[in-house]
Design a protein around this motif. Structure first.
Motif, PDB file in Angstrom:
ATOM      1  N   ASN A 116     -45.159  68.286 -58.777  1.00  0.00           N
ATOM      2  CA  ASN A 116     -45.496  67.798 -60.117  1.00  0.00           C
ATOM      3  C   ASN A 116     -44.315  67.099 -60.773  1.00  0.00           C
ATOM      4  OD1 ASN A 116     -48.028  68.893 -59.807  1.00  0.00           O
ATOM      5  ND2 ASN A 116     -47.604  70.731 -61.009  1.00  0.00           N
ATOM      6  N   ALA A 117     -43.111  67.575 -60.482  1.00  0.00           N
ATOM      7  CA  ALA A 117     -41.915  66.951 -61.044  1.00  0.00           C
ATOM      8  C   ALA A 117     -41.737  65.526 -60.531  1.00  0.00           C
ATOM      9  CB  ALA A 117     -40.678  67.790 -60.727  1.00  0.00           C
ATOM     10  N   ILE A 118     -42.175  65.242 -59.299  1.00  0.00           N
ATOM     11  CA  ILE A 118     -42.102  63.869 -58.782  1.00  0.00           C
ATOM     12  C   ILE A 118     -43.058  62.978 -59.580  1.00  0.00           C
ATOM     13  CG2 ILE A 118     -42.145  62.391 -56.743  1.00  0.00           C
ATOM     14  CD1 ILE A 118     -42.143  64.941 -55.018  1.00  0.00           C
ATOM     15  N   TYR A 119     -44.273  63.473 -59.818  1.00  0.00           N
ATOM     16  CA  TYR A 119     -45.226  62.722 -60.635  1.00  0.00           C
ATOM     17  C   TYR A 119     -44.673  62.475 -62.036  1.00  0.00           C
ATOM     18  CZ  TYR A 119     -49.130  63.334 -57.303  1.00  0.00           C
ATOM     19  OH  TYR A 119     -49.960  63.281 -56.207  1.00  0.00           O
ATOM     20  N   ALA A 120     -43.913  63.440 -62.553  1.00  0.00           N
ATOM     21  CA  ALA A 120     -43.407  63.315 -63.922  1.00  0.00           C
ATOM     22  C   ALA A 120     -42.518  62.099 -64.106  1.00  0.00           C
ATOM     23  CB  ALA A 120     -42.651  64.591 -64.310  1.00  0.00           C
ATOM     24  N   SER A 121     -41.905  61.611 -63.034  1.00  0.00           N
ATOM     25  CA  SER A 121     -41.078  60.404 -63.136  1.00  0.00           C
ATOM     26  C   SER A 121     -41.914  59.151 -63.385  1.00  0.00           C
ATOM     27  CB  SER A 121     -40.226  60.230 -61.869  1.00  0.00           C
ATOM     28  OG  SER A 121     -39.214  61.206 -61.812  1.00  0.00           O
ATOM     29  N   LEU A 122     -43.246  59.277 -63.318  1.00  0.00           N
ATOM     30  CA  LEU A 122     -44.135  58.162 -63.663  1.00  0.00           C
ATOM     31  C   LEU A 122     -44.301  58.009 -65.168  1.00  0.00           C
ATOM     32  CD1 LEU A 122     -47.057  58.827 -61.134  1.00  0.00           C
ATOM     33  CD2 LEU A 122     -45.420  56.955 -61.014  1.00  0.00           C
ATOM     34  N   HIS A 123     -43.816  58.964 -65.927  1.00  0.00           N
ATOM     35  CA  HIS A 123     -44.104  59.017 -67.364  1.00  0.00           C
ATOM     36  C   HIS A 123     -43.815  57.699 -68.071  1.00  0.00           C
ATOM     37  CE1 HIS A 123     -43.589  60.153 -71.608  1.00  0.00           C
ATOM     38  NE2 HIS A 123     -44.403  61.162 -71.354  1.00  0.00           N
TER      39      HIS A 123
ATOM     40  N   ARG B 156     -36.284  63.319 -56.386  1.00  0.00           N
ATOM     41  CA  ARG B 156     -37.187  64.466 -56.428  1.00  0.00           C
ATOM     42  C   ARG B 156     -38.075  64.506 -55.179  1.00  0.00           C
ATOM     43  NH1 ARG B 156     -39.118  64.675 -62.820  1.00  0.00           N
ATOM     44  NH2 ARG B 156     -37.026  64.950 -63.680  1.00  0.00           N
ATOM     45  N   ALA B 157     -38.567  63.335 -54.768  1.00  0.00           N
ATOM     46  CA  ALA B 157     -39.388  63.280 -53.552  1.00  0.00           C
ATOM     47  C   ALA B 157     -38.583  63.700 -52.333  1.00  0.00           C
ATOM     48  CB  ALA B 157     -39.941  61.864 -53.365  1.00  0.00           C
ATOM     49  N   ASN B 158     -37.353  63.198 -52.232  1.00  0.00           N
ATOM     50  CA  ASN B 158     -36.506  63.562 -51.095  1.00  0.00           C
ATOM     51  C   ASN B 158     -36.210  65.059 -51.072  1.00  0.00           C
ATOM     52  OD1 ASN B 158     -36.309  60.969 -50.037  1.00  0.00           O
ATOM     53  ND2 ASN B 158     -34.452  60.476 -51.177  1.00  0.00           N
ATOM     54  N   THR B 159     -35.992  65.634 -52.242  1.00  0.00           N
ATOM     55  CA  THR B 159     -35.705  67.065 -52.314  1.00  0.00           C
ATOM     56  C   THR B 159     -36.892  67.878 -51.831  1.00  0.00           C
ATOM     57  OG1 THR B 159     -34.185  66.736 -54.165  1.00  0.00           O
ATOM     58  CG2 THR B 159     -35.051  68.957 -53.850  1.00  0.00           C
ATOM     59  N   LEU B 160     -38.090  67.516 -52.270  1.00  0.00           N
ATOM     60  CA  LEU B 160     -39.276  68.253 -51.837  1.00  0.00           C
ATOM     61  C   LEU B 160     -39.493  68.106 -50.330  1.00  0.00           C
ATOM     62  CD1 LEU B 160     -41.759  69.963 -52.337  1.00  0.00           C
ATOM     63  CD2 LEU B 160     -42.999  67.878 -52.968  1.00  0.00           C
TER      64      LEU B 160
ATOM     65  N   THR C 218     -48.861  69.694 -45.525  1.00  0.00           N
ATOM     66  CA  THR C 218     -49.064  68.311 -45.084  1.00  0.00           C
ATOM     67  C   THR C 218     -49.425  67.410 -46.262  1.00  0.00           C
ATOM     68  OG1 THR C 218     -49.764  69.023 -42.881  1.00  0.00           O
ATOM     69  CG2 THR C 218     -50.437  66.826 -43.577  1.00  0.00           C
ATOM     70  N   ARG C 219     -50.273  67.920 -47.137  1.00  0.00           N
ATOM     71  CA  ARG C 219     -50.669  67.123 -48.299  1.00  0.00           C
ATOM     72  C   ARG C 219     -49.496  66.868 -49.238  1.00  0.00           C
ATOM     73  NH1 ARG C 219     -53.831  69.833 -52.919  1.00  0.00           N
ATOM     74  NH2 ARG C 219     -51.835  69.494 -54.011  1.00  0.00           N
ATOM     75  N   LEU C 220     -48.676  67.900 -49.481  1.00  0.00           N
ATOM     76  CA  LEU C 220     -47.531  67.726 -50.370  1.00  0.00           C
ATOM     77  C   LEU C 220     -46.523  66.743 -49.785  1.00  0.00           C
ATOM     78  CD1 LEU C 220     -46.943  71.378 -51.632  1.00  0.00           C
ATOM     79  CD2 LEU C 220     -47.967  69.473 -52.883  1.00  0.00           C
ATOM     80  N   GLN C 221     -46.346  66.766 -48.473  1.00  0.00           N
ATOM     81  CA  GLN C 221     -45.491  65.769 -47.828  1.00  0.00           C
ATOM     82  C   GLN C 221     -46.043  64.362 -48.059  1.00  0.00           C
ATOM     83  OE1 GLN C 221     -45.501  67.359 -43.772  1.00  0.00           O
ATOM     84  NE2 GLN C 221     -43.272  67.602 -43.879  1.00  0.00           N
ATOM     85  N   ALA C 222     -47.364  64.218 -47.897  1.00  0.00           N
ATOM     86  CA  ALA C 222     -47.996  62.908 -48.051  1.00  0.00           C
ATOM     87  C   ALA C 222     -47.889  62.413 -49.490  1.00  0.00           C
ATOM     88  CB  ALA C 222     -49.459  62.982 -47.618  1.00  0.00           C
ATOM     89  N   GLU C 223     -48.065  63.308 -50.461  1.00  0.00           N
ATOM     90  CA  GLU C 223     -47.931  62.918 -51.858  1.00  0.00           C
ATOM     91  C   GLU C 223     -46.502  62.461 -52.157  1.00  0.00           C
ATOM     92  OE1 GLU C 223     -50.019  65.325 -54.978  1.00  0.00           O
ATOM     93  OE2 GLU C 223     -50.369  66.669 -53.274  1.00  0.00           O
TER      94      GLU C 223
ATOM     95  N   HIS D  15     -33.070  61.136 -48.000  1.00  0.00           N
ATOM     96  CA  HIS D  15     -32.795  62.571 -48.037  1.00  0.00           C
ATOM     97  C   HIS D  15     -31.868  62.846 -49.213  1.00  0.00           C
ATOM     98  CE1 HIS D  15     -29.378  60.799 -45.899  1.00  0.00           C
ATOM     99  NE2 HIS D  15     -28.667  61.867 -46.278  1.00  0.00           N
ATOM    100  N   PRO D  16     -31.796  64.091 -49.685  1.00  0.00           N
ATOM    101  CA  PRO D  16     -30.853  64.391 -50.761  1.00  0.00           C
ATOM    102  C   PRO D  16     -29.426  64.137 -50.290  1.00  0.00           C
ATOM    103  CG  PRO D  16     -32.438  66.168 -50.496  1.00  0.00           C
ATOM    104  CD  PRO D  16     -32.618  65.267 -49.324  1.00  0.00           C
ATOM    105  N   VAL D  17     -28.650  63.441 -51.103  1.00  0.00           N
ATOM    106  CA  VAL D  17     -27.301  63.066 -50.686  1.00  0.00           C
ATOM    107  C   VAL D  17     -26.268  63.644 -51.637  1.00  0.00           C
ATOM    108  CG1 VAL D  17     -28.040  60.958 -49.526  1.00  0.00           C
ATOM    109  CG2 VAL D  17     -27.425  60.873 -51.939  1.00  0.00           C
ATOM    110  N   SER D  18     -25.088  63.870 -51.115  1.00  0.00           N
ATOM    111  CA  SER D  18     -23.962  64.325 -51.918  1.00  0.00           C
ATOM    112  C   SER D  18     -23.323  63.134 -52.614  1.00  0.00           C
ATOM    113  CB  SER D  18     -22.932  65.009 -51.022  1.00  0.00           C
ATOM    114  OG  SER D  18     -22.371  64.056 -50.112  1.00  0.00           O
ATOM    115  N   ALA D  19     -22.437  63.428 -53.576  1.00  0.00           N
ATOM    116  CA  ALA D  19     -21.730  62.356 -54.277  1.00  0.00           C
ATOM    117  C   ALA D  19     -20.924  61.480 -53.326  1.00  0.00           C
ATOM    118  CB  ALA D  19     -20.849  62.946 -55.367  1.00  0.00           C
ATOM    119  N   PRO D  20     -20.139  62.053 -52.395  1.00  0.00           N
ATOM    120  CA  PRO D  20     -19.381  61.201 -51.475  1.00  0.00           C
ATOM    121  C   PRO D  20     -20.292  60.332 -50.609  1.00  0.00           C
ATOM    122  CG  PRO D  20     -18.464  63.407 -51.502  1.00  0.00           C
ATOM    123  CD  PRO D  20     -19.750  63.484 -52.254  1.00  0.00           C
ATOM    124  N   GLU D  21     -21.417  60.892 -50.163  1.00  0.00           N
ATOM    125  CA  GLU D  21     -22.331  60.106 -49.329  1.00  0.00           C
ATOM    126  C   GLU D  21     -22.977  58.998 -50.141  1.00  0.00           C
ATOM    127  OE1 GLU D  21     -26.203  60.681 -46.357  1.00  0.00           O
ATOM    128  OE2 GLU D  21     -25.415  62.403 -47.471  1.00  0.00           O
ATOM    129  N   ALA D  22     -23.395  59.305 -51.375  1.00  0.00           N
ATOM    130  CA  ALA D  22     -24.022  58.291 -52.224  1.00  0.00           C
ATOM    131  C   ALA D  22     -23.097  57.109 -52.450  1.00  0.00           C
ATOM    132  CB  ALA D  22     -24.417  58.916 -53.559  1.00  0.00           C
TER     133      ALA D  22
END
Length: 506
Positions: free
Chosen positions: A48-55, A111-115, A133-138, A162-169
């Motif tokens: 739901n938090a990923i959807y929230a970024s559509l706000h 948020r999507a990468n974290t999930l 499987t559905r949550l991955q697809a969403e 994927h979630p990245v660290s500050a040095p990687e980003a």
């Protein structure tokens, strides 16, 4: 009304913020990702938090698509943030609208990468393989949604899977647009395979297989459009034939219906996706939640309507823009007198506030003055239709005109269905310019105009001809290919000096 309730349990750090220290990708939450994902409800809340970024998505469409286009002539008395967007200023890298688009979309991607990462690591806690499987697809659908938004505004962007660290980003550069498209297409193909066609109960409003098909069709069409000599959304790929079957599958599903009443599509009493069959995918809002309207309610209906108009109605809750953002005369005059869309989309009646009368027209498509929220200007009770069935039909017509399988009669039938609903007569031999002109009137104030201009292949000629016609004050600069996309936000340029090269022209 059934609405998908966007519980934002996990807040996410905005990716690539204004300094190196803020590149840390640790979620801001009492529960870290290491301890949070321990039950199916945890994963659902993270989804739901990923959807929230559509706000803010529909507001962004107003600010960066409608205002940029020939639908708006925005010359304010005091310079507002929308003015340099409207007049093609080269100095908008620090503009709040530009910065918001990059930050919010990458927030959604994070948020999507974290999930997705946590499903891989802790998916056993979900218990149901079907739900996992559905949550991955969403998550993949939404990640592609945010990337498509970024590509259309900025061209090249970094691919983060994927979630990245500050040095990687700090080491990930912007990828070529063609590679970002490959990434999006893979996500959407996976989403189409694994998303259900419909939902019931509290899940109504989540992304379906058909929402993913609609997005993938638009991805292929944007990619197929003119390149204009820049690394922007158009790549001249000529993949119209790949978009058409996706659009046809949505049409053939029988789940969506062409509403014969134009105004009813946007009625506040016709909001549930189970009722409004024009809605292939909605950005969902929840009203009436005390103290949280900024998070859940809608504010996009008044973004292009002036605050003085609401004050003239004796509403003092700061609805509306700081000044009027007028609809261009060119758009206003393009509507035939019999066209019912003109009166619904545009307010042409003057209003008086504090002794001052304003007669310039403004957009009012999403407004119902009988539904002004009583508590907060951020709590309007209407959803935003991100993918509309009429659009699916008209995109099909466009693909056929571009050479995908189909006949002129198919194109004419689609366009005439739209015209007859608007109170107009049928025409024959519809051309591509005529189709885009019909789209302009049909989807006014829905945020599609700038992207339609990109896809038309004739953006520069259209905008410069419009400038000569509408720009009486000569306040708008001539459009160039560099203006098709926006600059990389200055915060991102400054975060890791030398990592990003600014887009040409800014």
């Amino acid at each position: 009304m059934k609405k998908l309730f966007f519980l934002i349990t996990i807040s996410a750090a905005i990716l690539f913020n204004s300094c190196k220290k803020e590149l840390d990708q640790t979620p801001i939450s009492a529960s870290t990702t290491a301890t949070f994902y321990r039950s199916p409800s945890d994963f659902l809340q993270a989804s739901n938090a990923i959807y929230a970024s559509l706000h803010n998505y529909p507001i962004r469409l107003s600010n960066l698509s409608e205002i940029r286009s020939d639908n708006i002539y925005g010359v304010s008395v005091t310079v507002r943030d929308w003015d340099p967007i409207n007049d093609f200023s080269p100095s908008i890298a620090a503009n709040s609208y530009v910065t918001e688009a990059w930050s919010t979309d990458f927030n959604g991607i994070f948020r999507a990468n974290t999930l997705l990462d946590q499903i891989d690591k802790n998916g056993s806690f979900i218990e149901s393989a079907t739900l996992a499987t559905r949550l991955q697809a969403e998550a993949k659908f939404l990640r592609a949604f945010y990337y498509f938004d970024l590509v259309r505004y900025f061209g090249k962007v970094p691919i983060i899977d994927h979630p990245v660290s500050a040095p990687e980003a700090a080491t990930i550069n912007r990828a070529n647009v063609v590679d970002v498209y490959k990434f999006m297409i893979a996500d959407l193909q996976s989403a189409i395979t694994n998303l259900p066609p419909t939902y019931t109960g509290v899940d109504v409003g989540r992304a379906t297989k058909y929402a993913a098909e609609a997005l993938l069709a638009q991805v292929y069409m944007a990619k197929s459009s003119a390149k204009y000599g820049i690394d922007g959304p158009g790549q001249d790929s000529n993949e119209w034939n790949l978009a058409l079957p996706l659009l046809q599958d949505i049409i053939s599903s029988g789940l969506y219906v062409f509403n014969t009443n134009y105004s009813n599509i946007f009625s506040y009493t016709n909001q549930s996706p189970t009722v409004n069959k024009e809605a292939v995918f909605n950005v969902m809002y929840q009203t009436g939640i005390s103290g949280t309207a900024d998070l859940y309610g809608a504010s996009f209906p008044w973004v292009l309507a002036p605050g003085a108009y609401f004050l003239s109605l004796k509403d003092s809750r700061s609805n509306g823009s700081l000044e009027i953002i007028p609809v261009s005369n060119d758009l206003l005059n393009s509507y035939a007198s019999a066209d019912v869309r003109k009166a619904f989309n545009i307010n042409t009646a003057g209003y008086t506030n504090a002794g001052s009368t304003e007669n310039r027209p403004f957009f009012k498509k999403w407004l119902d003055i009988t539904k002004i929220p009583t508590t907060s200007r951020f709590d309007w009770g209407i959803n935003f239709i991100a993918f509309r069935y009429t659009d699916i039909l008209m995109l099909k017509a466009e693909c056929i005109l571009r050479g995908a399988p189909g006949a002129q009669a198919d194109v004419d039938a689609i366009v005439n269905q739209v015209r007859i609903r608007a109170g107009l007569t049928a025409i024959t031999g519809v051309t591509l310019p005529q189709l885009f002109e019909e789209r302009r009137k049909e989807f006014a104030n829905e945020g599609s105009r700038w992207f339609d201009l990109q896809r038309s292949g004739d953006l520069l000629n259209i905008m410069n001809a419009w400038r000569a016609k509408d720009d009486a004050q000569n306040a708008i600069r001539p459009a160039t290919a560099n203006h098709i996309i926006y600059p990389v936000p200055q915060t991102q340029i400054d975060a890791v000096p030398g990592l990003y090269i600014q887009n040409p022209g800014y």
